[in-house]
Scaffold this motif. Structure first.
Motif, PDB file in Angstrom:
ATOM      1  N   GLY A 143      44.999  -7.357  17.525  1.00  0.00           N
ATOM      2  CA  GLY A 143      44.841  -6.733  16.225  1.00  0.00           C
ATOM      3  C   GLY A 143      44.461  -7.731  15.147  1.00  0.00           C
ATOM      4  N   PRO A 144      44.273  -7.256  13.910  1.00  0.00           N
ATOM      5  CA  PRO A 144      43.927  -8.154  12.802  1.00  0.00           C
ATOM      6  C   PRO A 144      45.019  -9.192  12.571  1.00  0.00           C
ATOM      7  N   ASP A 178      51.828 -16.083  12.658  1.00  0.00           N
ATOM      8  CA  ASP A 178      50.989 -14.897  12.462  1.00  0.00           C
ATOM      9  C   ASP A 178      50.002 -14.733  13.618  1.00  0.00           C
ATOM     10  N   ILE A 179      49.411 -15.847  14.028  1.00  0.00           N
ATOM     11  CA  ILE A 179      48.416 -15.795  15.108  1.00  0.00           C
ATOM     12  C   ILE A 179      49.084 -15.454  16.436  1.00  0.00           C
ATOM     13  N   GLU A 180      50.162 -16.165  16.763  1.00  0.00           N
ATOM     14  CA  GLU A 180      50.802 -15.960  18.062  1.00  0.00           C
ATOM     15  C   GLU A 180      51.398 -14.566  18.192  1.00  0.00           C
ATOM     16  N   ARG A 181      51.867 -14.013  17.087  1.00  0.00           N
ATOM     17  CA  ARG A 181      52.443 -12.666  17.127  1.00  0.00           C
ATOM     18  C   ARG A 181      51.404 -11.651  17.598  1.00  0.00           C
ATOM     19  N   GLN A 182      50.144 -11.891  17.276  1.00  0.00           N
ATOM     20  CA  GLN A 182      49.085 -10.955  17.653  1.00  0.00           C
ATOM     21  C   GLN A 182      48.488 -11.260  19.028  1.00  0.00           C
ATOM     22  N   LEU A 238      38.601 -15.973  17.131  1.00  0.00           N
ATOM     23  CA  LEU A 238      39.333 -15.129  16.191  1.00  0.00           C
ATOM     24  C   LEU A 238      39.096 -15.578  14.758  1.00  0.00           C
ATOM     25  N   SER A 239      39.355 -14.674  13.831  1.00  0.00           N
ATOM     26  CA  SER A 239      39.361 -14.994  12.413  1.00  0.00           C
ATOM     27  C   SER A 239      40.540 -14.282  11.783  1.00  0.00           C
ATOM     28  N   ILE A 262      37.722 -19.086   6.443  1.00  0.00           N
ATOM     29  CA  ILE A 262      37.350 -18.092   7.441  1.00  0.00           C
ATOM     30  C   ILE A 262      36.652 -18.790   8.598  1.00  0.00           C
ATOM     31  N   ALA A 263      36.605 -18.108   9.750  1.00  0.00           N
ATOM     32  CA  ALA A 263      36.007 -18.705  10.940  1.00  0.00           C
ATOM     33  C   ALA A 263      34.485 -18.691  10.890  1.00  0.00           C
TER      34      ALA A 263
END
Length: 243
Positions: A64-65, A88-92, A170-171, A215-216
Motif C-alpha cells: 500500500g501507500p 513506515d516503510i517496513e509496516r507496509q 517504492l516512493s 521523492i523517488a
C-alpha cells in the motif's frame, strides 16, 4: 498396432538434470557431464531469477501507500518537510514480501580509501536463492547537535530507507486529512517541469532529493509542490542570466 503415430518415440528430457541422468546411464565421458552440469547451474539460476521477478511483481501489487508520517522543522523562516520513517516503510512492505517468499537485509562497510563515507547495501532475496542488491553511500549526518555515534546512526537509517525503497521501486507520499495519497502532477505538468529543469541546468535527481521534496522519481511530485518547484527553477534561470 497403436493408433498413436508417436507412441514409440523416446520422451525428450524436460530439464538439464534429466539430460545428466540419461548421460550417466549411457556412460557419457567426464567432459560431457561437466558441460551438462554447467548447463544445469545456468538453468537453475534462470529459474530462480524468474521466480524472484514474479514474487517481486506480486508483492509490489499488494504494498500500500507509504505515508510520510514524521516532520522535520528546519528553524525560523525555513520550511519544514515531512518524511517516511523506516518503520513506515517496513509496516507496509514486510507482510507482502513475506507472503511471496521475499526477505531483505542490509550490509555496511567503510572504504579504506574514504573513511568518512558509509556504504549501505540492501539485499532483497527470494526463498529460491536468487537476490539483487542496491547500494548507496554517504557521510555521517553531523547536522544538529548529534554526537559522532548518533551522526553515524542517522546516516545509516537514512541510507537503509533509500536503499530499500530503491531496491523495491517504492516512493512515499504525503498523508492528507482524509488519509488518501496526495494527487501527483499530470503528464503535461511533468513535461513542462522537465523542460524547466533542463533550462535551469539541474537534474531530475537533484530536484527529487531536495529536503522539501524527497521523492523517488519526478512522476511522484505532489501537485501542491509543482508551482513552488517551478518558481524556484525560474529564479535559478534568472540568476544564471544575470536578470
Amino acid at each position: 498396432m497403436t493408433d498413436e503415430p508417436h507412441a514409440n518415440l523416446p520422451t525428450l528430457p524436460a530439464t538439464p538434470m534429466e539430460m545428466i541422468a540419461r548421460a550417466v546411464a549411457n556412460g557419457a565421458d567426464p567432459m560431457t557431464l561437466e558441460r551438462l552440469l554447467n548447463m544445469q547451474e545456468r538453468w537453475e539460476r534462470n529459474e530462480a531469477r524468474k521466480a524472484f521477478n514474479q514474487a517481486i511483481a506480486k508483492a509490489r501489487a499488494e504494498i500500500g501507500p507509504i505515508f510520510k508520517s514524521s516532520e522535520v522543522r528546519m528553524g525560523q523562516g525555513r520550511p519544514a518537510y515531512r518524511y517516511e520513517t523506516l518503520d513506515d516503510i517496513e509496516r507496509q512492505v514486510v507482510p507482502a514480501l513475506s507472503k511471496h517468499g521475499l526477505s531483505y537485509r542490509w550490509g555496511t562497510k567503510v572504504p579504506d580509501a574514504r573513511p568518512d563515507v558509509i556504504i549501505v547495501t540492501c539485499r532483497v532475496e527470494h526463498r529460491d536463492g536468487y537476490f539483487e542488491e542496491n547500494s548507496l553511500a554517504g557521510p555521517a549526518d553531523t547536522s544538529g547537535a548529534k554526537n559522532p555515534i548518533q551522526a553515524i546512526g542517522s546516516a545509516l537509517t537514512y541510507l537503509c530507507r533509500y536503499t530499500l525503497k530503491a531496491a523495491l521501486g517504492l516512493s512515499a507520499t504525503t498523508d492528507t486529512d482524509g488519509g488518501e495519497p496526495e494527487e501527483v502532477i499530470t503528464a503535461e505538468e511533468l513535461k513542462y517541469l522537465r523542460e524547466r529543469i533542463e533550462q535551469a541546468g539541474q537534474t531530475e535527481k537533484r530536484v527529487c532529493e531536495e529536503p522539501a521534496i524527497d521523492i523517488a522519481k519526478l512522476e511522484d511530485l505532489p501537485r501542491s509542490k509543482y508551482q513552488p518547484v517551478m518558481n524556484r527553477l525560474a529564479l535559478n534561470i534568472k540568476q544564471q542570466r544575470g536578470l
